[in-house]
Design a protein around this motif. Structure first.
Motif, mmCIF file in Angstrom:
data_model
loop_
_atom_site.group_PDB
_atom_site.id
_atom_site.type_symbol
_atom_site.label_atom_id
_atom_site.label_comp_id
_atom_site.label_asym_id
_atom_site.label_seq_id
_atom_site.Cartn_x
_atom_site.Cartn_y
_atom_site.Cartn_z
ATOM 1 N N ARG A 88 -12.037 -13.640 8.694
ATOM 2 C CA ARG A 88 -13.332 -13.126 8.222
ATOM 3 C C ARG A 88 -13.299 -11.620 8.004
ATOM 4 N N TYR A 89 -12.489 -10.912 8.763
ATOM 5 C CA TYR A 89 -12.266 -9.491 8.489
ATOM 6 C C TYR A 89 -10.809 -9.179 8.749
ATOM 7 N N TYR A 90 -10.261 -8.280 7.922
ATOM 8 C CA TYR A 90 -8.824 -8.024 7.934
ATOM 9 C C TYR A 90 -8.542 -6.761 7.136
ATOM 10 N N SER A 91 -7.321 -6.273 7.182
ATOM 11 C CA SER A 91 -6.910 -5.153 6.334
ATOM 12 C C SER A 91 -5.579 -5.487 5.684
ATOM 13 N N PHE A 92 -5.293 -4.820 4.595
ATOM 14 C CA PHE A 92 -3.982 -4.964 3.955
ATOM 15 C C PHE A 92 -3.580 -3.634 3.335
ATOM 16 N N VAL A 93 -2.276 -3.452 3.192
ATOM 17 C CA VAL A 93 -1.708 -2.199 2.696
ATOM 18 C C VAL A 93 -0.933 -2.476 1.417
ATOM 19 N N HIS A 94 -1.080 -1.584 0.433
ATOM 20 C CA HIS A 94 -0.291 -1.667 -0.799
ATOM 21 C C HIS A 94 0.302 -0.296 -1.096
ATOM 22 N N ASP A 95 1.512 -0.295 -1.614
ATOM 23 C CA ASP A 95 2.135 0.956 -2.024
ATOM 24 C C ASP A 95 1.457 1.499 -3.280
ATOM 25 N N VAL A 96 1.242 2.798 -3.283
ATOM 26 C CA VAL A 96 0.790 3.500 -4.474
ATOM 27 C C VAL A 96 1.995 4.107 -5.178
ATOM 28 N N SER A 97 2.876 4.662 -4.386
ATOM 29 C CA SER A 97 4.128 5.241 -4.873
ATOM 30 C C SER A 97 5.149 5.119 -3.750
ATOM 31 N N ARG A 98 6.284 5.756 -3.902
ATOM 32 C CA ARG A 98 7.302 5.718 -2.850
ATOM 33 C C ARG A 98 6.861 6.469 -1.602
ATOM 34 N N ALA B 288 3.285 7.189 -0.925
ATOM 35 C CA ALA B 288 1.860 7.047 -0.617
ATOM 36 C C ALA B 288 1.457 5.578 -0.603
ATOM 37 N N GLN B 289 0.505 5.272 0.260
ATOM 38 C CA GLN B 289 -0.016 3.919 0.365
ATOM 39 C C GLN B 289 -1.542 3.935 0.335
ATOM 40 N N ALA B 290 -2.102 2.781 0.046
ATOM 41 C CA ALA B 290 -3.544 2.563 0.158
ATOM 42 C C ALA B 290 -3.761 1.439 1.162
ATOM 43 N N GLU B 291 -4.761 1.604 2.025
ATOM 44 C CA GLU B 291 -5.116 0.538 2.945
ATOM 45 C C GLU B 291 -6.577 0.178 2.715
ATOM 46 N N LEU B 292 -6.820 -1.112 2.570
ATOM 47 C CA LEU B 292 -8.170 -1.613 2.344
ATOM 48 C C LEU B 292 -8.601 -2.434 3.558
ATOM 49 N N ARG C 17 -5.632 3.979 13.331
ATOM 50 C CA ARG C 17 -4.182 3.780 13.232
ATOM 51 C C ARG C 17 -3.645 4.043 11.830
ATOM 52 N N SER C 18 -4.490 3.950 10.834
ATOM 53 C CA SER C 18 -4.022 4.006 9.454
ATOM 54 C C SER C 18 -3.457 5.379 9.092
ATOM 55 N N THR C 19 -2.315 5.365 8.424
ATOM 56 C CA THR C 19 -1.701 6.592 7.905
ATOM 57 C C THR C 19 -1.725 6.615 6.379
ATOM 58 N N ALA C 20 -2.518 5.724 5.781
ATOM 59 C CA ALA C 20 -2.537 5.587 4.327
ATOM 60 C C ALA C 20 -3.135 6.814 3.652
ATOM 61 N N ARG C 21 -2.625 7.127 2.472
ATOM 62 C CA ARG C 21 -3.191 8.210 1.660
ATOM 63 C C ARG C 21 -4.625 7.886 1.262
ATOM 64 N N TRP C 22 -4.868 6.629 0.908
ATOM 65 C CA TRP C 22 -6.198 6.198 0.496
ATOM 66 C C TRP C 22 -6.731 5.168 1.477
ATOM 67 N N LYS C 23 -7.922 5.406 2.002
ATOM 68 C CA LYS C 23 -8.584 4.459 2.895
ATOM 69 C C LYS C 23 -9.863 3.990 2.205
ATOM 70 N N GLU D 222 -2.316 11.800 -6.124
ATOM 71 C CA GLU D 222 -3.232 12.916 -5.989
ATOM 72 C C GLU D 222 -4.673 12.600 -6.354
ATOM 73 N N SER D 223 -4.911 11.476 -7.031
ATOM 74 C CA SER D 223 -6.280 11.164 -7.451
ATOM 75 C C SER D 223 -6.453 9.656 -7.588
ATOM 76 N N ALA D 224 -7.709 9.241 -7.571
ATOM 77 C CA ALA D 224 -8.062 7.834 -7.771
ATOM 78 C C ALA D 224 -9.162 7.761 -8.810
ATOM 79 N N GLU D 225 -8.993 6.900 -9.809
ATOM 80 C CA GLU D 225 -9.982 6.763 -10.870
ATOM 81 C C GLU D 225 -10.627 5.388 -10.799
ATOM 82 N N PHE D 226 -11.942 5.368 -10.856
ATOM 83 C CA PHE D 226 -12.709 4.126 -10.816
ATOM 84 C C PHE D 226 -13.512 4.034 -12.108
#
Length: 301
Positions: free
Chosen positions: A133-143, A145-149, A186-192, A281-285
């Motif tokens: 019902r609730y969880y997190s996952f991590v994806h690579d942005v680059s070599r 940097a990562q994003a965690e949702l 705990r997260s060290t991701a560039r994007w949270k 360096e940036s995120a576009e939505f």
């Protein structure tokens, strides 16, 4: 409904293609955000949005789709064999470009049905992802940097009945908020990015959610969260508050009126979805309408 071997192989092949295509591109993470979509009464509207999503994903391959709840109207599904899996999901989002993973959260309408079935469907589908019902996952942005949702079950955080409002009975606030606090710490991701069905702030008909302002906003600020993504309001909007962008993408099958709200940088009563592209360096939505037009761009640095 059972998943045929042919359908599974098609999905698995498309999933592998999607992943390979993304890896070959410039270092970035692209994904789509869709909410409030599985409505048989709005099938034609849903199909128009699905086509616009497919066109976007064909032009720019997407790493995944993020479903922000109310996946099946009006009372969720009754099991993993419910016909709605076919009629509201598999048949609508059938384009090969949309066979990448779908990370999913529950909405209030999903809570009316078999919630566990929406978790268990991932055992038969190569793209449906909701481990709990609730969880997190991590994806690579680059070599580098990562994003965690961080995906929440906000229906268990928001008081609906008088009993819940007076006592909190039946809600799952303590464990879920503690989990989020610890996971963000705990997260060290560039994007949270935090994801839920209900809005914290919204220019839609439901408006702000007082419980989430009290419970979530302090954690978002404390842990440097960049964005909060949600559905629930059947509209498209972006509101800025104390450096955090709050995106509502709940117009997967229906559009309802919007209203003035402090901090609004964009709002529109139109069916569509949100497309995100994260870089080092940036995120576009980008909000995209059901005709494929870009309605609004928001960049976060």
């Amino acid at each position: 409904m059972t998943l045929s071997r042919r359908r599974f192989l098609i999905g698995a092949s498309a999933l592998a293609f999607c992943t390979t295509s993304r890896a070959a591109e410039t270092a970035s993470l692209s994904f789509l955000v869709l909410g409030d979509w599985g409505n048989p009464a709005r099938r034609e509207d849903q199909m128009r949005v699905a086509k616009a999503m497919a066109d976007k994903a064909q032009a720019v391959p997407q790493q995944f789709v993020l479903s922000v709840g109310d996946n099946f109207y009006g009372s969720g599904v009754d099991g993993i064999s419910d016909q709605q899996w076919l009629t509201s999901f598999e048949e609508i989002y059938a384009s090969p470009a949309l066979q990448c993973p779908w990370y999913v959260v529950l909405g209030n309408h999903d809570h009316r049905g078999n919630q566990q079935a929406e978790i268990d469907y991932g055992l038969t589908s190569p793209r449906w992802r909701m481990p709990s019902r609730y969880y997190s996952f991590v994806h690579d942005v680059s070599r580098t940097a990562q994003a965690e949702l961080f995906c929440l079950d906000t229906q268990s955080l928001v008081a609906q009945t008088l009993l819940e409002k007076l006592t909190g009975y039946g809600l799952d606030r303590g464990a879920q908020i503690q989990w989020l606090d610890q996971a963000l710490s705990r997260s060290t991701a560039r994007w949270k990015i935090v994801v839920g069905h209900h809005p914290v702030f919204s220019a839609g008909s439901h408006g702000d959610t007082a419980d989430l302002i009290a419970l979530l906003k302090p954690l978002l600020l404390e842990h440097g969260v960049h964005a909060y993504l949600n559905g629930h309001d059947h509209s498209l909007s972006c509101i800025e508050d104390e450096g955090i962008a709050y995106f509502t993408s709940g117009a997967g099958a229906e559009a309802r009126p919007v209203k003035p709200h402090p901090g609004t940088v964009f709002s529109e009563a139109r069916t569509g979805f949100l497309a995100a592209c994260l870089k080092d360096e940036s995120a576009e939505f980008d909000f995209i309408g059901d005709d494929g037009s870009v309605l609004f761009k928001k960049t976060i640095a």
